[in-house]
Design a protein around this motif. Sequence first.
Motif, PDB file in Angstrom:
ATOM      1  N   GLN A  22      23.944  85.143  51.075  1.00 35.19           N
ATOM      2  CA  GLN A  22      22.911  84.130  51.250  1.00 35.19           C
ATOM      3  C   GLN A  22      23.219  83.244  52.453  1.00 35.19           C
ATOM      4  OE1 GLN A  22      24.141  84.743  48.019  1.00 35.19           O
ATOM      5  NE2 GLN A  22      26.067  83.677  48.425  1.00 35.19           N
ATOM      6  N   PRO A  23      22.237  83.074  53.342  1.00 33.70           N
ATOM      7  CA  PRO A  23      22.462  82.227  54.522  1.00 33.70           C
ATOM      8  C   PRO A  23      22.487  80.753  54.148  1.00 33.70           C
ATOM      9  CG  PRO A  23      20.207  83.058  54.487  1.00 33.70           C
ATOM     10  CD  PRO A  23      20.918  83.708  53.341  1.00 33.70           C
ATOM     11  N   GLY A  24      23.606  80.130  54.345  1.00 32.70           N
ATOM     12  CA  GLY A  24      23.737  78.714  54.045  1.00 32.70           C
ATOM     13  C   GLY A  24      23.214  77.842  55.174  1.00 32.70           C
ATOM     14  N   PHE A  25      22.707  76.661  54.816  1.00 28.75           N
ATOM     15  CA  PHE A  25      22.257  75.652  55.771  1.00 28.75           C
ATOM     16  C   PHE A  25      21.145  76.175  56.686  1.00 28.75           C
ATOM     17  CE2 PHE A  25      26.824  75.257  54.865  1.00 28.75           C
ATOM     18  CZ  PHE A  25      26.763  74.126  54.061  1.00 28.75           C
ATOM     19  N   LEU A  26      20.276  77.020  56.107  1.00 26.17           N
ATOM     20  CA  LEU A  26      19.129  77.568  56.832  1.00 26.17           C
ATOM     21  C   LEU A  26      17.957  76.596  56.729  1.00 26.17           C
ATOM     22  CD1 LEU A  26      18.229  80.273  58.276  1.00 26.17           C
ATOM     23  CD2 LEU A  26      17.160  80.866  56.089  1.00 26.17           C
ATOM     24  N   PRO A  27      17.282  76.256  57.843  1.00 21.92           N
ATOM     25  CA  PRO A  27      16.151  75.333  57.774  1.00 21.92           C
ATOM     26  C   PRO A  27      15.025  75.865  56.884  1.00 21.92           C
ATOM     27  CG  PRO A  27      16.923  75.548  60.030  1.00 21.92           C
ATOM     28  CD  PRO A  27      17.633  76.599  59.237  1.00 21.92           C
ATOM     29  N   VAL A  28      14.460  74.971  56.078  1.00 18.72           N
ATOM     30  CA  VAL A  28      13.391  75.330  55.148  1.00 18.72           C
ATOM     31  C   VAL A  28      12.337  74.228  55.163  1.00 18.72           C
ATOM     32  CG1 VAL A  28      12.782  75.815  52.740  1.00 18.72           C
ATOM     33  CG2 VAL A  28      14.989  76.586  53.655  1.00 18.72           C
ATOM     34  N   VAL A  29      11.059  74.634  55.085  1.00 18.29           N
ATOM     35  CA  VAL A  29       9.966  73.692  54.936  1.00 18.29           C
ATOM     36  C   VAL A  29       9.353  73.908  53.549  1.00 18.29           C
ATOM     37  CG1 VAL A  29       7.687  72.953  55.764  1.00 18.29           C
ATOM     38  CG2 VAL A  29       9.466  73.632  57.396  1.00 18.29           C
ATOM     39  N   VAL A  30       9.215  72.820  52.788  1.00 13.89           N
ATOM     40  CA  VAL A  30       8.620  72.862  51.451  1.00 13.89           C
ATOM     41  C   VAL A  30       7.282  72.136  51.500  1.00 13.89           C
ATOM     42  CG1 VAL A  30       8.873  72.168  49.040  1.00 13.89           C
ATOM     43  CG2 VAL A  30      10.884  72.907  50.342  1.00 13.89           C
ATOM     44  N   ARG A  31       6.209  72.832  51.078  1.00 15.80           N
ATOM     45  CA  ARG A  31       4.873  72.234  51.039  1.00 15.80           C
ATOM     46  C   ARG A  31       4.444  72.134  49.580  1.00 15.80           C
ATOM     47  NH1 ARG A  31       3.097  72.403  56.331  1.00 15.80           N
ATOM     48  NH2 ARG A  31       4.173  73.943  57.644  1.00 15.80           N
ATOM     49  N   ALA A  32       4.381  70.903  49.085  1.00 20.25           N
ATOM     50  CA  ALA A  32       4.039  70.650  47.683  1.00 20.25           C
ATOM     51  C   ALA A  32       2.956  69.591  47.618  1.00 20.25           C
ATOM     52  CB  ALA A  32       5.276  70.198  46.911  1.00 20.25           C
TER      53      ALA A  32
END
Length: 384
Positions: free
Chosen positions: A87-97
């Motif tokens: 699993q790639p750690g510290f990977l940028p993620v965008v959460v749309r909720a």
Amino acid sequence: MGLSRIAGTIDDAVNRSSVRYLRSKGWRPRTIGLTGYGSVQSLHVLGRVVMSDPGEAGDEGEEIAPVGPINVAAEAQRGWRSFFTAQPGFLPVVVRAGGQVIRTTTDRGGYIDVMVRDHGLGPGWHEVVLEARAAEPVTAKVLVVDPEVRAGIVSDIDDTIMVTMLPRMFIAAWNTFVRHTTTRKPVPGMAELYRTVLEDNPTAPVFYLSTGAWNTVPNLRRFMRTHGYPEGPMLMTDWGPTPTGLFRSGVEHKRTQLRNLMITYPDIRWLLVGDDGQHDPMVYDEVAREHPRHVAAIAIRELTPAEQVLSHGTAEPIEEPNPLRNANAEHGVPTVKGRDGHALAENLPDVLVARREQRLAEEAEEAQAAEEAAARATGRHSAR
């Protein structure tokens, strides 16, 4: 440097090397949406990013159990890959909720764990979007609990709703590798018990709290759908070393998650369901003594001697609450025991009704006392 820190350093190094190697082979990040939960004020969004072969479709989103002949070799290969992930750690993620957009990163284990406030979503099930760098966007389900709800269920999984009849050390691997749901047996009457409780509380949330690994979630969900268990968020844990030990503490995981639920839903009284093969009686009783207003009752499935041996090596329950100090004696929180869901159903509904009536009477007394205190304060103020 402590042993657990050394193990953690090695674990991180192996994972980073695995990610680099798989990327060189053409593998790319793939996001897995895990079921989140929250209130109308805040939302707990969960997910994970793992390295995946783009030539193979993931099965985490599969909604039905496999039908027809089983390809044992293929099943074992798929299970092995889901169990041992990179699993790639510290990977940028965008959460749309809802109306919110949150930018974050995965943690060292590839997990996404974000608290979204002021999301604007109403009560019920919703979907949020997870966009990890270099991965296809995916949706994750989230449950927003109505603020008017006053009852809920927290259920253990292994030996509580499902029996594998394997030594405890092999259960997690079994839940991951063996995808065919007919190879695992439901505890008789437990699904019916939950449905009975939900008949009186149709909006009550059901949370599944387990010390099992997140990798097992897809197969466990298939099992629950097959055997008619109500849908609900699953609160699992991760394997591997921590800053304080070589393995994560299952007891502490359950304590922490239960306390988080009580903080998130301060007006809900929970039915806590577990078994006596591990530490559920002790953990549930401890939490009920600390927060008696948040626990309606405790239901414990009593394992057979053979199941006890497989669970922890002896034919007797591993641990029982202190007979001189327990939630029932101190706060009137009842504990019901039985061999299966049918046995628990003989007494539990009546216990829940009695507990609810007791709490309503106590609340009425408190309200009356508050009114009398306010009246006395007003009288003193007028006299001055």
